[in-house]
Design a protein around this motif. Structure first.
Motif, mmCIF file in Angstrom:
data_model
loop_
_atom_site.group_PDB
_atom_site.id
_atom_site.type_symbol
_atom_site.label_atom_id
_atom_site.label_comp_id
_atom_site.label_asym_id
_atom_site.label_seq_id
_atom_site.Cartn_x
_atom_site.Cartn_y
_atom_site.Cartn_z
ATOM 1 N N ALA A 168 0.824 -1.199 0.000
ATOM 2 C CA ALA A 168 0.000 0.000 0.000
ATOM 3 C C ALA A 168 0.862 1.254 0.000
ATOM 4 O O ALA A 168 0.354 2.353 -0.217
ATOM 5 C CB ALA A 168 -0.929 0.008 1.210
ATOM 6 N N GLU A 169 2.155 1.097 0.253
ATOM 7 C CA GLU A 169 3.113 2.210 0.281
ATOM 8 C C GLU A 169 2.635 3.338 1.194
ATOM 9 O O GLU A 169 2.847 4.511 0.915
ATOM 10 C CB GLU A 169 3.377 2.711 -1.128
ATOM 11 N N GLY A 170 1.955 2.952 2.281
ATOM 12 C CA GLY A 170 1.488 3.936 3.259
ATOM 13 C C GLY A 170 0.300 4.750 2.816
ATOM 14 O O GLY A 170 -0.093 5.698 3.500
ATOM 15 N N ASP A 171 -0.316 4.414 1.698
ATOM 16 C CA ASP A 171 -1.389 5.204 1.107
ATOM 17 C C ASP A 171 -2.677 4.380 1.018
ATOM 18 O O ASP A 171 -2.727 3.398 0.275
ATOM 19 C CB ASP A 171 -0.953 5.654 -0.286
ATOM 20 N N PRO A 172 -3.723 4.773 1.752
ATOM 21 C CA PRO A 172 -4.976 4.023 1.695
ATOM 22 C C PRO A 172 -5.551 3.888 0.280
ATOM 23 O O PRO A 172 -6.149 2.866 -0.041
ATOM 24 C CB PRO A 172 -5.916 4.817 2.609
ATOM 25 N N ALA A 173 -5.373 4.884 -0.565
ATOM 26 C CA ALA A 173 -5.874 4.786 -1.940
ATOM 27 C C ALA A 173 -5.130 3.695 -2.709
ATOM 28 O O ALA A 173 -5.737 2.951 -3.485
ATOM 29 C CB ALA A 173 -5.743 6.127 -2.658
ATOM 30 N N LYS A 174 -3.833 3.587 -2.488
ATOM 31 C CA LYS A 174 -3.061 2.526 -3.137
ATOM 32 C C LYS A 174 -3.455 1.163 -2.591
ATOM 33 O O LYS A 174 -3.455 0.174 -3.313
ATOM 34 C CB LYS A 174 -1.563 2.761 -2.964
ATOM 35 N N ALA A 175 -3.797 1.116 -1.313
ATOM 36 C CA ALA A 175 -4.243 -0.142 -0.712
ATOM 37 C C ALA A 175 -5.519 -0.616 -1.392
ATOM 38 O O ALA A 175 -5.635 -1.785 -1.751
ATOM 39 C CB ALA A 175 -4.480 0.038 0.785
ATOM 40 N N ALA A 176 -6.450 0.296 -1.595
ATOM 41 C CA ALA A 176 -7.715 -0.072 -2.236
ATOM 42 C C ALA A 176 -7.468 -0.612 -3.641
ATOM 43 O O ALA A 176 -8.067 -1.617 -4.040
ATOM 44 C CB ALA A 176 -8.656 1.130 -2.273
ATOM 45 N N GLU A 225 -9.839 -9.052 -8.238
ATOM 46 C CA GLU A 225 -10.047 -9.312 -9.660
ATOM 47 C C GLU A 225 -9.318 -10.573 -10.120
ATOM 48 O O GLU A 225 -9.804 -11.325 -10.953
ATOM 49 C CB GLU A 225 -9.566 -8.106 -10.472
ATOM 50 N N ARG A 226 -8.140 -10.819 -9.543
ATOM 51 C CA ARG A 226 -7.360 -12.016 -9.878
ATOM 52 C C ARG A 226 -7.930 -13.273 -9.202
ATOM 53 O O ARG A 226 -7.442 -14.369 -9.427
ATOM 54 C CB ARG A 226 -5.905 -11.813 -9.493
ATOM 55 N N ARG A 227 -8.910 -13.070 -8.329
ATOM 56 C CA ARG A 227 -9.590 -14.166 -7.638
ATOM 57 C C ARG A 227 -8.646 -15.022 -6.790
ATOM 58 O O ARG A 227 -8.652 -16.252 -6.859
ATOM 59 C CB ARG A 227 -10.360 -15.022 -8.614
ATOM 60 N N VAL A 228 -7.839 -14.334 -5.981
ATOM 61 C CA VAL A 228 -6.985 -15.073 -5.053
ATOM 62 C C VAL A 228 -7.879 -15.833 -4.084
ATOM 63 O O VAL A 228 -9.069 -15.526 -3.929
ATOM 64 C CB VAL A 228 -6.021 -14.128 -4.295
ATOM 65 N N ASP A 229 -7.325 -16.830 -3.429
ATOM 66 C CA ASP A 229 -8.105 -17.662 -2.515
ATOM 67 C C ASP A 229 -8.265 -17.052 -1.130
ATOM 68 O O ASP A 229 -9.235 -17.339 -0.430
ATOM 69 C CB ASP A 229 -7.455 -19.048 -2.407
ATOM 70 N N VAL A 230 -7.311 -16.229 -0.734
ATOM 71 C CA VAL A 230 -7.358 -15.560 0.563
ATOM 72 C C VAL A 230 -6.517 -14.290 0.458
ATOM 73 O O VAL A 230 -5.556 -14.242 -0.307
ATOM 74 C CB VAL A 230 -6.842 -16.486 1.705
ATOM 75 N N ILE A 231 -6.900 -13.275 1.225
ATOM 76 C CA ILE A 231 -6.114 -12.044 1.291
ATOM 77 C C ILE A 231 -5.592 -11.913 2.714
ATOM 78 O O ILE A 231 -6.371 -11.907 3.676
ATOM 79 C CB ILE A 231 -6.948 -10.813 0.914
ATOM 80 N N ALA A 282 -9.543 -4.164 2.925
ATOM 81 C CA ALA A 282 -9.699 -5.531 2.421
ATOM 82 C C ALA A 282 -11.117 -6.040 2.642
ATOM 83 O O ALA A 282 -11.725 -6.620 1.740
ATOM 84 C CB ALA A 282 -8.675 -6.455 3.076
ATOM 85 N N VAL A 283 -11.655 -5.820 3.822
ATOM 86 C CA VAL A 283 -13.012 -6.278 4.133
ATOM 87 C C VAL A 283 -14.031 -5.553 3.247
ATOM 88 O O VAL A 283 -15.000 -6.150 2.780
ATOM 89 C CB VAL A 283 -13.322 -6.078 5.634
ATOM 90 N N LYS A 284 -13.794 -4.285 2.986
ATOM 91 C CA LYS A 284 -14.697 -3.500 2.139
ATOM 92 C C LYS A 284 -14.649 -3.981 0.683
ATOM 93 O O LYS A 284 -15.646 -3.921 -0.030
ATOM 94 C CB LYS A 284 -14.303 -2.023 2.204
ATOM 95 N N ALA A 285 -13.504 -4.488 0.252
ATOM 96 C CA ALA A 285 -13.311 -4.863 -1.158
ATOM 97 C C ALA A 285 -13.972 -6.180 -1.539
ATOM 98 O O ALA A 285 -14.236 -6.404 -2.721
ATOM 99 C CB ALA A 285 -11.822 -4.923 -1.476
ATOM 100 N N THR A 286 -14.210 -7.052 -0.585
ATOM 101 C CA THR A 286 -14.753 -8.369 -0.939
ATOM 102 C C THR A 286 -15.612 -8.937 0.176
ATOM 103 O O THR A 286 -15.309 -8.759 1.354
ATOM 104 C CB THR A 286 -13.625 -9.366 -1.285
#
Length: 95
Positions: free
Chosen positions: A50-58, A66-72, A84-88
């Motif tokens: 995230a490089e310390g940036d919430p926008a980059k984290a999102a 989008e890549r459909r990883v199995d776990v984050i 992370a919780v907001k994204a999926t």
């Protein structure tokens, strides 16, 4: 399985290689190995910072979704966990 690993302030180059420079990533990988998961053999890890940036984290988390990883897996800050919780709602998030 594919694990998406997102950390708040650690650069991706410091997360990669057989012996990552980041002690947090080394500990994460060691824990996976102790549980029987070996990168390149029976698991793949997609690393993001995230490089310390919430926008980059999102953006980084959205890419993993989008890549459909199995776990984050996220670590280090509450705002990163919240992103992370907001994204999926379908991919498990581990903090």
């Amino acid at each position: 399985p594919v694990v998406g690993l997102v950390l708040p302030n650690i650069a991706v180059p410091d997360m990669t290689g057989a012996e990552p420079r980041s002690h947090l990533v080394r500990g994460f990988i060691d824990g996976l190995v102790q549980a029987g998961w070996v990168e390149g053999r029976n698991i793949r890890i997609e690393r993001r910072s995230a490089e310390g940036d919430p926008a980059k984290a999102a953006r980084a988390i959205a890419e993993l979704v989008e890549r459909r990883v199995d776990v984050i897996a996220v670590g280090g800050s509450r705002w990163l966990q919240d992103a992370a919780v907001k994204a999926t709602r379908t991919i498990p998030v581990v903090a």
